[in-house]
Scaffold this motif. Sequence first.
Motif, PDB file in Angstrom:
ATOM      1  N   PHE A 152       0.334 -41.252  -0.833  1.00 10.77           N
ATOM      2  CA  PHE A 152      -0.493 -42.404  -1.183  1.00 10.77           C
ATOM      3  C   PHE A 152      -1.962 -42.118  -0.861  1.00 10.77           C
ATOM      4  N   ALA A 153      -2.216 -41.489   0.270  1.00 11.32           N
ATOM      5  CA  ALA A 153      -3.595 -41.163   0.660  1.00 11.32           C
ATOM      6  C   ALA A 153      -4.265 -40.295  -0.404  1.00 11.32           C
ATOM      7  N   VAL A 160     -10.507 -43.273   2.781  1.00  8.07           N
ATOM      8  CA  VAL A 160      -9.150 -43.281   3.303  1.00  8.07           C
ATOM      9  C   VAL A 160      -9.119 -42.760   4.737  1.00  8.07           C
ATOM     10  N   THR A 161      -8.516 -43.546   5.614  1.00 13.61           N
ATOM     11  CA  THR A 161      -8.265 -43.088   6.975  1.00 13.61           C
ATOM     12  C   THR A 161      -6.763 -43.069   7.193  1.00 13.61           C
ATOM     13  N   VAL A 162      -6.253 -41.924   7.625  1.00 22.00           N
ATOM     14  CA  VAL A 162      -4.824 -41.814   7.912  1.00 22.00           C
ATOM     15  C   VAL A 162      -4.664 -41.726   9.423  1.00 22.00           C
ATOM     16  N   ILE A 163      -3.856 -42.604   9.984  1.00 21.03           N
ATOM     17  CA  ILE A 163      -3.656 -42.644  11.435  1.00 21.03           C
ATOM     18  C   ILE A 163      -2.220 -42.253  11.761  1.00 21.03           C
ATOM     19  N   GLU A 164      -2.063 -41.224  12.561  1.00 24.15           N
ATOM     20  CA  GLU A 164      -0.729 -40.712  12.868  1.00 24.15           C
ATOM     21  C   GLU A 164      -0.568 -40.586  14.389  1.00 24.15           C
ATOM     22  N   ARG A 215     -11.968 -50.825  -0.855  1.00 30.72           N
ATOM     23  CA  ARG A 215     -12.804 -49.639  -0.598  1.00 30.72           C
ATOM     24  C   ARG A 215     -12.235 -48.830   0.563  1.00 30.72           C
ATOM     25  N   HIS A 216     -12.015 -49.545   1.684  1.00 26.04           N
ATOM     26  CA  HIS A 216     -11.494 -48.870   2.876  1.00 26.04           C
ATOM     27  C   HIS A 216      -9.987 -49.030   2.954  1.00 26.04           C
ATOM     28  N   VAL A 217      -9.303 -47.942   2.905  1.00 34.04           N
ATOM     29  CA  VAL A 217      -7.852 -47.976   2.988  1.00 34.04           C
ATOM     30  C   VAL A 217      -7.436 -47.284   4.270  1.00 34.04           C
ATOM     31  N   VAL A 218      -6.626 -47.966   5.074  1.00 36.33           N
ATOM     32  CA  VAL A 218      -6.067 -47.279   6.235  1.00 36.33           C
ATOM     33  C   VAL A 218      -4.573 -47.082   6.011  1.00 36.33           C
ATOM     34  N   VAL A 219      -4.149 -45.838   6.158  1.00 38.54           N
ATOM     35  CA  VAL A 219      -2.740 -45.495   6.021  1.00 38.54           C
ATOM     36  C   VAL A 219      -2.199 -45.250   7.425  1.00 38.54           C
ATOM     37  N   ILE A 220      -1.152 -45.964   7.778  1.00 38.00           N
ATOM     38  CA  ILE A 220      -0.548 -45.742   9.096  1.00 38.00           C
ATOM     39  C   ILE A 220       0.703 -44.895   8.906  1.00 38.00           C
ATOM     40  N   GLY A 221       0.656 -43.678   9.446  1.00 35.67           N
ATOM     41  CA  GLY A 221       1.796 -42.764   9.305  1.00 35.67           C
ATOM     42  C   GLY A 221       1.469 -41.640   8.342  1.00 35.67           C
ATOM     43  N   ALA A 222       1.480 -40.396   8.845  1.00 39.37           N
ATOM     44  CA  ALA A 222       1.202 -39.234   8.000  1.00 39.37           C
ATOM     45  C   ALA A 222       2.504 -38.533   7.636  1.00 39.37           C
TER      46      ALA A 222
END
Length: 409
Positions: free
Chosen positions: A157-158, A168-172, A143-150
């Motif tokens: 992928f996000a 989706v949380t994208v962390i940059e 359910r919760h997807v964290v993407v590291i790197g924008a």
Amino acid sequence: EERIVILGAGQGGFQAAASLREAGFSGPLTLVGDEPGLPYQRPPLSKAYMKGDAGIEQIELRPAAFYADHRIELIQARATGIDRAMRRLRLEGGESLSYAHLILATGARNRPLPVPGRELAGVYYLRTRADADALKATLAGARHVVVIGAGFIGLEFAAVARALGHEVTVIEAAARPLGRAVSPEMSAFFAQAHRDLGATLLLGAGVVGLEGAEGRVTGVKTTDGVVHPADFVLVGIGVVPNVEIAAEAGLEVANGIVVDDHLATSDPAISALGDAVAYPSRFAGGKNEPAMVRLESVQNAVDQARCLAARLTGKSAPFEAVPWFWSDQGDLKLQMVGLAGPTDSAVLRGDPASRRFSVFRFRDGVLTAIESVNRPADHMLGRRLLAGTPVLTPEQAGDESFELKSLLA
Ligand code: FAD
């Protein structure tokens, strides 16, 4: 004729084999790669293949019959060393292959996340089909997807994960997405586009660690101390070129296997191409002062393979292809041509609100690159303009009543 051995059966290695046959090379030809299965395209791994819109047959570069018909021997093995004096490529298990010419197309691998917790289950990367299959299987439940790197892979992928209904949380860490590749204007557009798709985009947020329970990731901790819940994590923080085998053989390496403008290494029997190489480009420096550059794109690998196949069959020419790239994110098709420097100015053509616009980049009044969203005509024109000496002025670029096509007449 003697054998040409190509190390690396990815985009560039495959293309070198195909182009050598097309150009009339009739000697023995061997393509060595360590991934299982037939050579395939990577771009769909973060797009149609990830979404489930394309299967394995759609992403394979050619069916099995192609290799038999063109007498391209495919060997699945990891190469462990090059004996330059004997002209042999050593494979794991002790076997070795003799070559008259060796082409290194070893590509790149994911940069590992340098923080505690990176060994937890549920932490994924995306470079290979095996990576994509593992990710897809996880995506079915999470359910919760964290993407590291924008960067491109993280954002592509996000977009897919959002389309499949995940949070989706994208962390940059940088202040803007796609910061290494596009103008601040284009970054701002894509930041908003992903927020509109429903992703949470955190900029200027460094990851300090991954938290887990029972060996599985449960969250991603950022510099501000906040832990962002995660059922799984995709790390997309760039790649490192696969240069070790070249370096150990004594070839020059500097952010890539160093080649000249004919893609030759310092050993006349070894050439190199694709994501793994650094080469002099007028697009990186200037017409009179080419700078070394390492590009990661299908166009770069394919055009270099063609250039090299031509040289090895008697039609030697310097590598001068115009760099271009694309990325699909949701319904946005971003296309880039040329190479802009970080301080190049940006001129807008069209209205970003219409989701059809381009950003033209200039240095000292000279066009260096065009970034286009859903405007393929601007992109195609850019490819032609940048192949020569571009005559477009910033004023013309920004004036929609000015017909760009008139410059090609
Ligand atoms: P690769 O395709 O990486 O091939 C290198 C191969 O060599 C690999 O199979 C590797 O396992 C093998 N190898 C390395 N060392 C050894 C060894 N010692 N022994 C045996 N085998 C070895 N580009 C675009 O232009 N547009 C896109 O939209 C785009 N999207 C992408 C999406 C994803 C998810 C990824 C991962 C990449 C994307 N790219 C895109 C980049 C593009 O795929 C690469 O630039 C291209 O594949 C580079 O080709 P290459 O032949 O240099 O390397």
